[in-house]
Design a protein around this motif. Structure first.
Motif, PDB file in Angstrom:
ATOM      1  N   ARG A  61      -7.265   3.143   6.193  1.00 48.78           N
ATOM      2  CA  ARG A  61      -8.101   2.456   5.154  1.00 48.78           C
ATOM      3  C   ARG A  61      -7.679   1.088   4.883  1.00 48.78           C
TER       4      ARG A  61
ATOM      5  N   TRP B 181       1.606  10.491   3.377  1.00 49.96           N
ATOM      6  CA  TRP B 181       0.736   9.748   2.724  1.00 49.96           C
ATOM      7  C   TRP B 181       0.478   8.286   3.533  1.00 49.96           C
TER       8      TRP B 181
ATOM      9  N   ALA C 167      -1.796   9.085   6.487  1.00 51.66           N
ATOM     10  CA  ALA C 167      -3.085   9.435   5.975  1.00 51.66           C
ATOM     11  C   ALA C 167      -3.953   8.283   5.474  1.00 51.66           C
ATOM     12  N   ASN C 168      -3.284   7.047   5.245  1.00 50.67           N
ATOM     13  CA  ASN C 168      -4.070   5.914   4.218  1.00 50.67           C
ATOM     14  C   ASN C 168      -3.833   4.934   5.364  1.00 50.67           C
TER      15      ASN C 168
ATOM     16  N   LYS D 263       2.228   5.109  -2.671  1.00 51.71           N
ATOM     17  CA  LYS D 263       1.453   5.939  -3.716  1.00 51.71           C
ATOM     18  C   LYS D 263       1.569   5.336  -5.194  1.00 51.71           C
TER      19      LYS D 263
ATOM     20  N   VAL E 145       0.901  -1.166  -0.198  1.00 50.64           N
ATOM     21  CA  VAL E 145       0.012  -0.008  -0.044  1.00 50.64           C
ATOM     22  C   VAL E 145       0.820   1.258   0.154  1.00 50.64           C
TER      23      VAL E 145
ATOM     24  N   GLY F 295      -1.231   2.134  -4.546  1.00 58.77           N
ATOM     25  CA  GLY F 295      -2.252   2.461  -3.885  1.00 58.77           C
ATOM     26  C   GLY F 295      -3.046   1.486  -3.443  1.00 58.77           C
ATOM     27  N   PHE F 296      -4.235   1.274  -3.386  1.00 53.47           N
ATOM     28  CA  PHE F 296      -5.163   0.071  -2.819  1.00 53.47           C
ATOM     29  C   PHE F 296      -5.551  -1.103  -3.913  1.00 53.47           C
TER      30      PHE F 296
END
Length: 389
Positions: A156, A149, A152-153, A110, A108, A113-114
């Motif tokens: 999730r 980043w 912040a993620n 940049k 996970v 992503g997911f």
């Protein structure tokens, strides 16, 4: 342990083991005479988001950073459905070799992503009747990518994960990076599985920082340290206090011989190191150390078949175990990883999930040493694979 009958209930669990069992009417009978019946295998460290991309993401340098860069470039332009197709093929191969539980680290960051973790979360549901798949949200700190980043993620990612992980040795700020991972794990009630010190430079090892966070967050018994290659590059007097802390904090360790043999020590002009951690010393001292496939046919490891017995042999040979320790190598792909993954219903006993292997071999050491010419794999009591020469 000797000739016996084994009864599997309709719930897919072992109902009874006894010298003789009269099967209830309508029961399917599998003839396992002259065979070993064993719990299925547990592969607690793979990267299913990367599996099979070797030809699409070459790594000319053969180094760890070269592999990271190659996959990051590929992940930025990977087509939809790509992870699902590749991971499904590897899951099927692993199942055919007797593995019914896998823990996969999933990038996970940049670049990826997911996409990877969302695809594998879907596969986790679709394969649940055959393979128990755990996902580690692998928060990947590439050079030049700040930690904002990831911070912040990470929540999730945690919502899709069974554990949180990452690789602090390449983070620009290891302290902040470790705090991000441990604090998210605590918030979501998840264990931690780190790639720790996958290098051979004792001057920059991070064990003390990890131990501090285990104590601070009361994570004893809930943290696994994968690779730990640097321990083999230390003087023994520096290694022993670290091993004592691993034991005291009830931490697990995973060695990954394929990756460490391939990636480590390429810069050595003489006697290149094996790159593994101190496998033999730790398992003989009682450390819960497992072995696993790691990457399969990608920039990190260009080979791999999904056969954990092959990995057990590599571990015995490269890890300096001895010929009379073949049964120890078996524990490293069965009992130990099952415990580290929290699979409390794994094993050969009444009430356990009937994930079983039926193989033609005289005993477990012989199976590890030379394999079997006939293997049947049961998942929840259902025959899902049969291979024979």
């Amino acid at each position: 342990q000797g000739p016996a009958d084994l009864l599997i209930g309709q719930d897919g669990r072992i109902a009874a083991i006894a010298a003789r069992i009269d099967p209830p009417e309508g029961t399917q009978v599998i003839d396992a005479r002259h065979c070993l019946v064993m719990p299925a295998l547990v592969d607690m460290h793979q990267h299913l988001d990367k599996t099979g991309v070797l030809r699409l993401a070459p790594n000319p340098s053969g180094t760890l950073q070269g592999a990271r860069d190659a996959f990051a470039a590929y992940a930025r332009q990977a087509p939809p459905g790509d992870v699902t197709a590749r991971a499904s093929r590897t899951l099927a191969r692993c199942l055919s070799h007797g593995t019914t539980a896998i823990r996969s680290h999933v990038n996970v960051d940049k670049d990826a992503g997911f996409a990877g973790i969302e695809a594998l979360a879907q596969l986790r549901s679709e394969w649940a009747d055959r393979v128990r798949l755990q996902l580690v949200g692998f928060m990947t700190p590439h050079p030049g990518q700040d930690l904002d980043w990831l911070a912040a993620n990470i929540d999730r990612a945690a919502e899709l994960s069974d554990a949180m992980g990452g690789t602090p040795a390449v983070a620009e700020d290891p302290d902040r990076y470790l705090d991000i991972i441990f604090e998210a794990a605590v918030r979501h009630g998840l264990p931690v599985d780190l790639h720790l010190d996958e290098h051979l430079d004792p001057s920059r090892q991070l064990f003390a920082k990890v131990f501090d966070r285990v104590r601070r967050h009361d994570m004893q018994g809930r943290v696994v340290l994968s690779h730990c290659s640097v321990l083999s590059a230390m003087p023994r007097e520096d290694f022993l206090p670290i091993m004592e802390q691993i034991l005291a904090l009830d931490l697990g360790v995973v060695t990954l011989p394929a990756a460490n043999l391939y990636l480590q020590g390429r810069e050595a002009a003489l006697l290149p190191p094996r790159g593994l951690t101190r496998v033999a010393e730790m398992i003989r001292a009682g450390v819960a150390i497992a072995t696993a496939s790691d990457n399969i046919e990608d920039p990190f490891v260009p080979t791999g078949s999904g056969d954990l017995l092959e990995i057990a042999r590599w571990t015995l040979l490269a890890g300096h175990l001895k010929g009379n320790e073949l049964a120890l190598a078996w524990r490293m792909i069965d009992q130990i990883p099952a415990r580290l993954m929290g699979l409390e219903d794994h094993g050969l006993r009444p009430g356990a999930r009937a994930d079983l292997l039926i193989g033609r071999a005289p005993d477990v050491p012989a199976l590890v040493a030379g394999g079997t010419e006939h293997l049947r794999v049961l998942s929840s009591g259902r025959l899902v694979s049969e291979t024979a020469l």
